[in-house]
Design a protein around this motif. Sequence first.
Motif, PDB file in Angstrom:
ATOM      1  N   GLN A  86     -19.622  24.702 -13.018  1.00  0.00           N
ATOM      2  CA  GLN A  86     -18.294  24.161 -12.752  1.00  0.00           C
ATOM      3  C   GLN A  86     -17.644  23.788 -14.070  1.00  0.00           C
ATOM      4  O   GLN A  86     -18.254  23.118 -14.912  1.00  0.00           O
ATOM      5  N   PHE A  87     -16.413  24.187 -14.242  1.00  0.00           N
ATOM      6  CA  PHE A  87     -15.657  23.845 -15.435  1.00  0.00           C
ATOM      7  C   PHE A  87     -14.340  23.226 -14.990  1.00  0.00           C
ATOM      8  O   PHE A  87     -13.648  23.783 -14.148  1.00  0.00           O
ATOM      9  N   ASN A  88     -13.999  22.079 -15.534  1.00  0.00           N
ATOM     10  CA  ASN A  88     -12.756  21.410 -15.188  1.00  0.00           C
ATOM     11  C   ASN A  88     -12.039  21.026 -16.467  1.00  0.00           C
ATOM     12  O   ASN A  88     -12.566  20.289 -17.285  1.00  0.00           O
ATOM     13  N   SER A  89     -10.840  21.547 -16.635  1.00  0.00           N
ATOM     14  CA  SER A  89     -10.028  21.145 -17.781  1.00  0.00           C
ATOM     15  C   SER A  89      -8.754  20.456 -17.315  1.00  0.00           C
ATOM     16  O   SER A  89      -7.817  20.295 -18.065  1.00  0.00           O
ATOM     17  N   GLY A  90      -8.711  20.048 -16.047  1.00  0.00           N
ATOM     18  CA  GLY A  90      -7.536  19.376 -15.500  1.00  0.00           C
ATOM     19  C   GLY A  90      -7.436  17.942 -15.965  1.00  0.00           C
ATOM     20  O   GLY A  90      -8.416  17.323 -16.361  1.00  0.00           O
ATOM     21  N   ASN A  91      -6.243  17.409 -15.924  1.00  0.00           N
ATOM     22  CA  ASN A  91      -5.981  16.027 -16.318  1.00  0.00           C
ATOM     23  C   ASN A  91      -5.261  15.302 -15.194  1.00  0.00           C
ATOM     24  O   ASN A  91      -4.486  15.890 -14.463  1.00  0.00           O
ATOM     25  N   ASN A  92      -5.504  14.009 -15.079  1.00  0.00           N
ATOM     26  CA  ASN A  92      -4.730  13.134 -14.207  1.00  0.00           C
ATOM     27  C   ASN A  92      -3.900  12.232 -15.096  1.00  0.00           C
ATOM     28  O   ASN A  92      -4.448  11.522 -15.931  1.00  0.00           O
ATOM     29  N   ALA A  93      -2.603  12.251 -14.940  1.00  0.00           N
ATOM     30  CA  ALA A  93      -1.726  11.361 -15.702  1.00  0.00           C
ATOM     31  C   ALA A  93      -0.848  10.611 -14.715  1.00  0.00           C
ATOM     32  O   ALA A  93      -0.306  11.196 -13.789  1.00  0.00           O
ATOM     33  N   GLY A 142     -11.348  17.354 -18.785  1.00  0.00           N
ATOM     34  CA  GLY A 142     -10.161  16.672 -18.286  1.00  0.00           C
ATOM     35  C   GLY A 142     -10.226  15.188 -18.583  1.00  0.00           C
ATOM     36  O   GLY A 142     -11.253  14.642 -18.964  1.00  0.00           O
ATOM     37  N   SER A 143      -9.109  14.522 -18.380  1.00  0.00           N
ATOM     38  CA  SER A 143      -9.066  13.081 -18.632  1.00  0.00           C
ATOM     39  C   SER A 143      -8.183  12.399 -17.596  1.00  0.00           C
ATOM     40  O   SER A 143      -7.369  13.018 -16.936  1.00  0.00           O
ATOM     41  N   ASN A 144      -8.396  11.086 -17.451  1.00  0.00           N
ATOM     42  CA  ASN A 144      -7.563  10.243 -16.602  1.00  0.00           C
ATOM     43  C   ASN A 144      -6.753   9.337 -17.505  1.00  0.00           C
ATOM     44  O   ASN A 144      -7.291   8.695 -18.403  1.00  0.00           O
ATOM     45  N   ALA A 145      -5.472   9.258 -17.281  1.00  0.00           N
ATOM     46  CA  ALA A 145      -4.613   8.350 -18.036  1.00  0.00           C
ATOM     47  C   ALA A 145      -3.696   7.639 -17.053  1.00  0.00           C
ATOM     48  O   ALA A 145      -3.068   8.271 -16.221  1.00  0.00           O
TER      49      ALA A 145
END
Length: 149
Positions: A86-93, A142-145
């Motif tokens: 599994q690869f995830n490069s999505g972000n939550n902003a 990915g990251s959460n901001a």
Amino acid sequence: MNNKTQNIHKNTNKNKMLVASIAMVVALALLSSPLVAMDNDALATNKKGNKAKQSIEQSQSSNQNGLCVSGASTFFSCNNASFQHQFNSGNNALAQSGQGGNSAEQSISQSQSSNQGSIVVSGGDTVGSGNNINVQSQTNTGSNAAAQS
């Protein structure tokens, strides 16, 4: 000007004033109604609180079973192989502003599972048989901001 003409002229001026007053009230109502609607619904940042829920979820599952019954040799039989990545490069902003309080839930989750079973019954050699191979990897860039005020 006679008396009859003066009365018609006065009534016409009164009607013009009445029409102008009604037009002014309608114009003010039309101009102010979008402002009220934006304050309550469209912007929803000044007097109301905000609620937001964001998630990125990935899940994989592998279920494998093998059964081999042989009266002779069972060479390289009843093997299970599972390769999951599994690869995830999505972000939550998320950004919120409001005086009524803000609520935010953000998550990035990944899960994998593998269930493997193998049964080999043989009257001879069982070389390379009944093996379970499972390779799993997860990568999240990915990251959460979140920003709230």
